[in-house]
Write a protein that holds these residues in place. Structure first.
Motif, short mmCIF file in Angstrom:
data_model
loop_
_atom_site.label_atom_id
_atom_site.label_comp_id
_atom_site.label_asym_id
_atom_site.label_seq_id
_atom_site.Cartn_x
_atom_site.Cartn_y
_atom_site.Cartn_z
N TYR A 1 -17.04 62.15 95.86
CA TYR A 1 -15.90 62.62 95.08
C TYR A 1 -15.71 61.75 93.83
O TYR A 1 -15.36 62.27 92.76
CB TYR A 1 -14.64 62.62 95.95
CG TYR A 1 -14.75 63.59 97.10
CD1 TYR A 1 -14.44 64.93 96.93
CD2 TYR A 1 -15.20 63.17 98.35
CE1 TYR A 1 -14.56 65.84 97.98
CE2 TYR A 1 -15.33 64.06 99.40
CZ TYR A 1 -15.01 65.39 99.21
OH TYR A 1 -15.16 66.28 100.25
N LEU B 1 -7.07 65.23 91.85
CA LEU B 1 -7.34 65.82 93.17
C LEU B 1 -8.57 65.17 93.81
O LEU B 1 -8.58 64.89 95.02
CB LEU B 1 -7.54 67.33 93.03
CG LEU B 1 -6.30 68.16 92.72
CD1 LEU B 1 -6.68 69.61 92.44
CD2 LEU B 1 -5.31 68.10 93.89
N ASN B 2 -9.60 64.92 93.02
CA ASN B 2 -10.78 64.26 93.55
C ASN B 2 -10.48 62.84 94.01
O ASN B 2 -11.01 62.36 95.02
CB ASN B 2 -11.90 64.24 92.50
CG ASN B 2 -12.93 65.34 92.73
OD1 ASN B 2 -12.57 66.52 92.80
ND2 ASN B 2 -14.19 64.97 92.86
N TYR C 1 -9.10 63.07 97.43
CA TYR C 1 -10.16 63.25 98.41
C TYR C 1 -10.85 61.92 98.72
O TYR C 1 -11.06 61.56 99.87
CB TYR C 1 -11.21 64.24 97.89
CG TYR C 1 -10.88 65.69 98.06
CD1 TYR C 1 -10.80 66.28 99.32
CD2 TYR C 1 -10.68 66.51 96.95
CE1 TYR C 1 -10.52 67.63 99.47
CE2 TYR C 1 -10.40 67.86 97.08
CZ TYR C 1 -10.32 68.42 98.34
OH TYR C 1 -10.04 69.75 98.48
N GLU D 1 -7.71 67.98 87.92
CA GLU D 1 -8.81 68.07 88.88
C GLU D 1 -9.34 66.69 89.26
O GLU D 1 -9.72 66.45 90.40
CB GLU D 1 -9.94 68.92 88.27
CG GLU D 1 -9.63 70.40 88.15
CD GLU D 1 -8.79 70.73 86.92
OE1 GLU D 1 -8.46 69.79 86.16
OE2 GLU D 1 -8.46 71.93 86.73
N THR E 1 -14.44 71.22 95.70
CA THR E 1 -13.60 70.75 94.61
C THR E 1 -13.76 71.58 93.34
O THR E 1 -14.78 72.24 93.12
CB THR E 1 -13.92 69.28 94.27
OG1 THR E 1 -15.22 69.21 93.66
CG2 THR E 1 -13.90 68.40 95.51
#
Length: 349
Positions: free
Chosen positions: A304, A328-329, A332, A325, A156
């Motif tokens: 995450y 995006l985590n 996940y 970001e 990541t």
């Protein structure tokens, strides 16, 4: 990009290559030449075999860690077979995970051509055993001794900015590891700052110090899933302005090395944190039953989310700097949570 030694951070002398995931671990978990994926560059997937997954190193630096890897191999093999370890062995596992985590961080920095746009200032030597850290050991239920090696969380952007937490699956063993400034100091009753502001390239401004000697279990507001073993260790060795705190009786009692501000290992047992004073004593594993039983995906998703919480705990001059970001985590974390029905569950031990 200029290559640096993964251990000392300088230009490699008598250039060598360090296997970030050591060869003994590759052999323990399957064919060392098996092909795996290592992120992307310009939309293209990077593929290597595990044996080629190396980082630049000085020959002398690489040699310095040879004996340590031999020691840790024996300890990891014991854990894989659910043999109890003592406090000294646990410290070595924590040091090894520092080594692996920072090694993976630097390797992804080179492989993905610095996708985070950072100036690397960390290396294994200047980061191992220098900041708060924790370890969870989970045993995975399986009818057979399945082989495999996976690292979670290292791909990541948030990990590239701050290599705070990751998970390592070794056959039927799952290790959750985290380490960053003041990650668990508050949990263990150690001094901690309420305000952590990032100045530049990881340098911090600290204010609003609190010291109440009280312990608590949540890490950044997260109550981690119950593990066979959970250990915390507060470490503030890089700080120079806390001398008065460390004259207090609580810290005198609960430090392995008070001069270096290295705390004891704290064991999570019966929903309480207990300081380990006898390092030679075996540490018993918890039994995981009932509602405490988890799927591997549920556990991995916490890595995450923890990376998100670490970033949110920091104050930046530019608001919402990591908004994309963080999203995006979250994706996940959601993926692994939903995908858990296809994975092993935590062993009921």
């Amino acid at each position: 990009m200029e290559k640096i030694c993964v251990f000392c951070g300088e230009k490699p002398e008598n250039k060598n290559k360090e296997h970030i995931l050591p060869q003994w671990l590759l052999k323990l978990t399957g064919d060392p030449n098996r092909i795996v994926k290592f992120g992307t560059v310009n939309g293209k997937t990077i593929k290597f075999n595990w044996k080629q997954f190396t980082a630049p190193a000085c020959t002398k630096c690489n040699d310095r860690y040879a004996n340590f890897e031999a020691e840790i191999k024996t300890i990891i093999e014991k854990i894989c077979f659910k043999e109890e370890i003592n406090g000294r062995e646990a410290l070595k596992v924590l040091n090894w995970l520092d080594k692996v985590r920072i090694g993976l961080w630097l390797n992804y920095y080179f492989l993905e051509q610095n996708k985070g746009g950072i100036i690397p200032r960390l290396c294994i030597d200047n980061r191992s055993g220098k900041k708060d850290r924790f370890l969870q050991i989970h045993f995975l239920e399986s009818e057979t001794h399945s082989k495999g090696l996976n690292a979670f969380g290292v791909e990541t952007f948030l990990f590239q900015y701050n290599p705070s937490s990751f998970a390592l699956k070794i056959n039927n063993l799952l290790l959750i590891n985290g380490s960053t400034d003041f990650m668990i100091s508050e949990n263990c009753g150690f001094p901690f700052p309420k305000n952590i502001e990032v100045i530049k390239n990881g340098q911090l401004s600290l204010s609003g110090w609190v010291y109440n000697r009280e312990t608590n279990l949540d890490i950044y507001g997260m109550n981690l899933r119950k593990a066979a073993l959970t250990l915390y260790q507060p470490i503030q060795t890089e700080l120079t302005n806390l001398f008065n705190f460390y004259n207090d009786s609580y810290l005198i009692l609960n430090c392995l090395d008070r001069d270096k501000k290295i705390g004891n290992i704290f064991l999570l047992e019966d929903n309480q944190l207990k300081s380990i004073y006898e390092l030679e004593k075996k540490i018993k594993y918890n039994s995981i039953t009932g509602n405490d039983v988890s799927y591997i995906g549920e556990i991995v998703s916490q890595v995450y989310q923890l990376q998100i919480n670490v970033i949110k705990n920091l104050k930046f001059k530019q608001e919402n700097r990591f908004a994309r970001e963080i999203e995006l985590n979250k994706e996940y974390a959601e993926f692994y949570t939903k995908f858990h029905e296809y994975n092993n569950i935590v062993d009921k031990n």
